[in-house]
Design a protein around this motif. Sequence first.
Motif, mmCIF file in Angstrom:
data_model
loop_
_atom_site.group_PDB
_atom_site.id
_atom_site.type_symbol
_atom_site.label_atom_id
_atom_site.label_comp_id
_atom_site.label_asym_id
_atom_site.label_seq_id
_atom_site.Cartn_x
_atom_site.Cartn_y
_atom_site.Cartn_z
ATOM 1 N N ALA C 251 3.637 -9.144 -0.880
ATOM 2 C CA ALA C 251 4.054 -7.791 -0.502
ATOM 3 C C ALA C 251 2.885 -6.832 -0.662
ATOM 4 C CB ALA C 251 5.243 -7.345 -1.351
ATOM 5 N N VAL C 252 2.098 -7.032 -1.722
ATOM 6 C CA VAL C 252 0.936 -6.171 -1.963
ATOM 7 C C VAL C 252 -0.225 -6.512 -1.017
ATOM 8 C CG1 VAL C 252 -0.918 -5.654 -3.615
ATOM 9 C CG2 VAL C 252 1.480 -5.659 -4.375
ATOM 10 N N ASP C 253 -0.553 -7.776 -0.915
ATOM 11 C CA ASP C 253 -1.796 -8.155 -0.233
ATOM 12 C C ASP C 253 -1.637 -8.444 1.253
ATOM 13 O OD1 ASP C 253 -3.335 -7.801 -2.468
ATOM 14 O OD2 ASP C 253 -3.195 -9.887 -3.127
ATOM 15 N N THR D 233 -0.540 -0.498 -2.714
ATOM 16 C CA THR D 233 -0.147 -1.389 -3.812
ATOM 17 C C THR D 233 1.082 -0.843 -4.543
ATOM 18 O OG1 THR D 233 -2.418 -2.153 -4.133
ATOM 19 C CG2 THR D 233 -0.931 -2.345 -6.019
ATOM 20 N N VAL D 234 1.057 0.452 -4.853
ATOM 21 C CA VAL D 234 2.188 1.059 -5.570
ATOM 22 C C VAL D 234 3.472 0.954 -4.746
ATOM 23 C CG1 VAL D 234 3.094 3.208 -6.534
ATOM 24 C CG2 VAL D 234 0.666 2.638 -6.841
ATOM 25 N N LYS D 235 3.367 1.242 -3.453
ATOM 26 C CA LYS D 235 4.566 1.204 -2.608
ATOM 27 C C LYS D 235 5.131 -0.213 -2.479
ATOM 28 C CE LYS D 235 2.445 3.889 0.535
ATOM 29 N NZ LYS D 235 2.204 4.606 1.815
ATOM 30 N N ALA D 236 4.242 -1.199 -2.361
ATOM 31 C CA ALA D 236 4.722 -2.583 -2.244
ATOM 32 C C ALA D 236 5.467 -2.991 -3.517
ATOM 33 C CB ALA D 236 3.546 -3.529 -1.977
ATOM 34 N N ILE D 237 4.942 -2.588 -4.658
ATOM 35 C CA ILE D 237 5.599 -2.942 -5.919
ATOM 36 C C ILE D 237 6.906 -2.178 -6.094
ATOM 37 C CG2 ILE D 237 5.332 -2.782 -8.435
ATOM 38 C CD1 ILE D 237 2.375 -3.573 -8.014
ATOM 39 N N GLY D 242 11.160 -1.763 -7.704
ATOM 40 C CA GLY D 242 11.329 -0.373 -8.124
ATOM 41 C C GLY D 242 12.719 0.021 -8.571
ATOM 42 N N MET D 243 13.746 -0.718 -8.123
ATOM 43 C CA MET D 243 15.124 -0.320 -8.412
ATOM 44 C C MET D 243 15.765 -1.291 -9.415
ATOM 45 S SD MET D 243 15.560 2.543 -6.779
ATOM 46 C CE MET D 243 17.317 2.859 -6.468
ATOM 47 N N TYR D 244 15.049 -1.559 -10.497
ATOM 48 C CA TYR D 244 15.551 -2.497 -11.514
ATOM 49 C C TYR D 244 16.033 -3.793 -10.843
ATOM 50 C CZ TYR D 244 15.454 1.712 -14.473
ATOM 51 O OH TYR D 244 15.069 2.838 -15.153
#
Lengths: 313, 313, 313, 313
Positions: C251-253, D233-237, D242-244
């Motif tokens: 998802a990141v890369d 990177t932040v958005k992919a994570i 992000g929602m537990y």
Amino acid sequence: MKQLTNEYLNEAIEDCRPYAVNGNVNTSLPNFDDTLRDKLGVSIMTTDQSVYSAGNSTHCVPMQSTAKIIALMLALHDFGKERVFQTVGMEPTDEMFNSIGAIESHDKVKPFNPMVNAGAIVVCSLIKGGNNDNRFDRYLRFLKQMTNNNELAMDESVYQAEIANGARNRSLAYFMQSTGALIFDVEAALDLYFRINAVMMCCEDFSRVGLLLARDGVDPGGERLIPPHHLRTVKAIMMTSGMYNSSGEYAVDAGFPCKSGVSGSIIGVVSGRMGIGIVGPAIDKKGNSTAGGALIKKLSRDLKLNMFRTETL
Amino acid sequence: MKQLTNEYLNEAIEDCRPYAVNGNVNTSLPNFDDTLRDKLGVSIMTTDQSVYSAGNSTHCVPMQSTAKIIALMLALHDFGKERVFQTVGMEPTDEMFNSIGAIESHDKVKPFNPMVNAGAIVVCSLIKGGNNDNRFDRYLRFLKQMTNNNELAMDESVYQAEIANGARNRSLAYFMQSTGALIFDVEAALDLYFRINAVMMCCEDFSRVGLLLARDGVDPGGERLIPPHHLRTVKAIMMTSGMYNSSGEYAVDAGFPCKSGVSGSIIGVVSGRMGIGIVGPAIDKKGNSTAGGALIKKLSRDLKLNMFRTETL
Amino acid sequence: MKQLTNEYLNEAIEDCRPYAVNGNVNTSLPNFDDTLRDKLGVSIMTTDQSVYSAGNSTHCVPMQSTAKIIALMLALHDFGKERVFQTVGMEPTDEMFNSIGAIESHDKVKPFNPMVNAGAIVVCSLIKGGNNDNRFDRYLRFLKQMTNNNELAMDESVYQAEIANGARNRSLAYFMQSTGALIFDVEAALDLYFRINAVMMCCEDFSRVGLLLARDGVDPGGERLIPPHHLRTVKAIMMTSGMYNSSGEYAVDAGFPCKSGVSGSIIGVVSGRMGIGIVGPAIDKKGNSTAGGALIKKLSRDLKLNMFRTETL
Amino acid sequence: MKQLTNEYLNEAIEDCRPYAVNGNVNTSLPNFDDTLRDKLGVSIMTTDQSVYSAGNSTHCVPMQSTAKIIALMLALHDFGKERVFQTVGMEPTDEMFNSIGAIESHDKVKPFNPMVNAGAIVVCSLIKGGNNDNRFDRYLRFLKQMTNNNELAMDESVYQAEIANGARNRSLAYFMQSTGALIFDVEAALDLYFRINAVMMCCEDFSRVGLLLARDGVDPGGERLIPPHHLRTVKAIMMTSGMYNSSGEYAVDAGFPCKSGVSGSIIGVVSGRMGIGIVGPAIDKKGNSTAGGALIKKLSRDLKLNMFRTETL
């Protein structure tokens, strides 16, 4: 210290029967319903062959997990300790008796011990005798000889219920095949496991199994059915793992080897002194008879059965 | 059955010393390095106060986990069984002694038992005495009395190493605070735990701890230090959980209560007969002395120490 | 930003091929051996129907886990989103794709998601069509239509290997029956699962599956095979769970939905732009093609395929 | 497709407010009690700087877990992607956000990802600035700049509550020290973590955080605060974690990156279009605002915000 008499046992039964309210009858077993909740029976057979009984001692139930110690005895007899414990471990587990994750999460090949379902199923795969009818016949003959009861038989409706509700055990069996622990016929091992769970016994039968262990393998007729060193192994495993996830508590509060089943049955072994058989169908969340467990602990206190006592002091 | 003599013990030591190759010395302990690998010592003290020793029996090591049974005795003495086991369980676990997940994944409030680190830390929080200096003094006096050794002391370098390497135990302690098991001062409980791990003992000291348990609490001077019922509890928990994740194996192959530490120490208890103290620093992956464990099993076989024997047959 | 041409793809293949040394060929698959290690092929099909290919793009492999997205599409088509997700979850898991403990330890009835084996098996149980021959025919027709390839077929030797090595999947299937997630015929669901794993495809076939998703369900002939809202569901699940336990990393890369299989196959979906098909049999410990994964990430960087970009800035 | 207007948002709030009955207010937070249950507010800020608000949009709550994405941005800025992800993973987990067992049972050195507590604590240890006052000042300045709100401040009572209830997080922090992931000052990392959880924000502030991510790092004044590749990177994570433990569900039903906190706050990011800020204190068992989550999904459907759509078809 109390004297072991029928009168004492009658009082003990009435003291412990109220603990049944803390448990529930396992209604997935045929003919098990809430009317059995208050049943509680006990038989004790001493090494001098005296029998003491009280309560609903003639109420028969399927062996369920108490069968696991018989299967272990036979497998030890057939393959020896080294081979058996290449297939199954001897360590206690904190997981439920039907857990798969316990095995998986430890990257284990072997089930933790012969007292959990996965362990008992692989133990069943080690019992000799050719086809399953012959293997079960052999198992039943062994059980009849130690209980001196030729009437013992499997209940067909319990057996059918085991099959019908067998998905979790089937899952365990195939898991053990996937790790390499169960190398023989999976469905045959499962079928034998289902059959031995379904053999009906009452308190005196259970107490005679305990007595065989208390006499290091000598049956009522004086014949040695199995060598003493195998029975020491069985008793040690009963002590660390015999009472489901309360085994530690029973080691502390009873202090002698016991094995329970979800039918509410308990077998107790006091080496050199007695075998104990209990039936009390209301079980707690871990699978142990609530009234029966209370009775085991009371017997230990009253009759000084705790092995961790220091007799010579 | 062999006779217990110094000569027999000398032979037994030489038989078992080679098992050290299967283990490794725990070099995170100060002054522990590979030169200790082949050390193996034993002392046995019988209830008639005879002492037998062989090998490196005067080599002292920090108590490490063998201290857990002393802490449990004191906590039982100070708060009684009911209160202690509201705080810590009595069930064996299949997880490592420093596992947090074992507690978390079972939605448990309490550590599994007093023989895992989390359990011992909460047990330490129950030892009375005001500030930590006084609590440790009390602990040490108790230990000196049962070992009849007034020289016992904490090694400062071991204590400092416990603190320096204490992140995992600190994590466990705060976890137990988060569940509500550890309600007293967390850092004080940890500090006491670090101190008791660092007390130095040699084989005879260890054997005298075993002897106190074998004599149901009577010290060398004939004084009863702790009531017998508390010691039955300690011995039962040693049987089911004393040898890390090999406790089931030792129940089968030794058949009497033992407690080991990662310093390679082992305390054995044969009720009414003897206490056993062993030091052998090479330990296996589970934390038990490899040569020491082999010696425990050999002693059980040769001297017929297995509690699951049926003596009267 | 690079231009997508065959020349570019040829260079990209040669850049990524060396990553194969970090992986191993899954030799439990028939005809898979170390000679396949260096194979790497790619096909990309754009929404304007252009095809670009490079490397070993005509090397066919069994679909293995890439089949899981086809099964999910059909089950969504047959039963709708609500019913499908009563049977299987949509949450990523940190456990391995064949884990049982993950389900058990969370007291879950449902497998975590349709991308793990247990999830895909229950999804298979939801595919309509009567007997298994008919259900598989229907599955294969659906796949032929979206790939525009009438030659697609199951490889008998792969199917037989799936059965022979099927103990773990059988264990998972019976576990799901025991929780109530798999209410239809267990052996039929397993058999369909084994069959769909064994269908052989090469890079262009894989890219056309990706293209169907990139075109919201419109096949090469312009017919809509499945409604767009179902495909959004499939793509979201590919993003969170499609690349085994490296899904977060992809998802990141990579930043677009992908699904991999242990045959070294990868399907990539860039909505509105292209479908990507890759074959590179050397896989890492988590199950993803090492060279193929490197290629996915390179394509994302070079062609600006990351969905988390902000195009309008 | 609906038009984004204040009127539309007012209706959307009233549609979603009733979902609050399915949740509970997290009363461990100061000033949080059941009177907050029905509060629900939203602000949306578009890339053209228009603001739309409705409901209790000026009700401020502590950031709690929404702070995790700010900390991750700063750590990426200070140490770069490679170094940050040597310390923390990027994979979703099926365990709870405060789980230790998840890390332990996988023999992991690193927390699963920066969105679980253990991950955020190690991320906090990477934020530069010398002593903790300076590090927090820097964090707050960064937050003030992106929200264009100079009034932002930590609430002292929330900070004190974080400390008082901090045992589990302290346990996590020391666990990460024991694995080697947290190599800097443990208590400092914890303290910074407690502080950033306690910063108070209302809907417009949250929406402006979302907008920064939607604009690839450009603040309201047009200055680029952080490079776009870090924000991808932040958005992919956020999308995968992000929602537990409902992140998979939100990837399917919302389809854009979101981050929630147990104060009932949610930040949503629609790249190139808008930032969304929501406050709705009634949370479900996984930690997400029930009414706020319903609103996120409704906005996605009505305004076509799902990234897995295929716009060009």
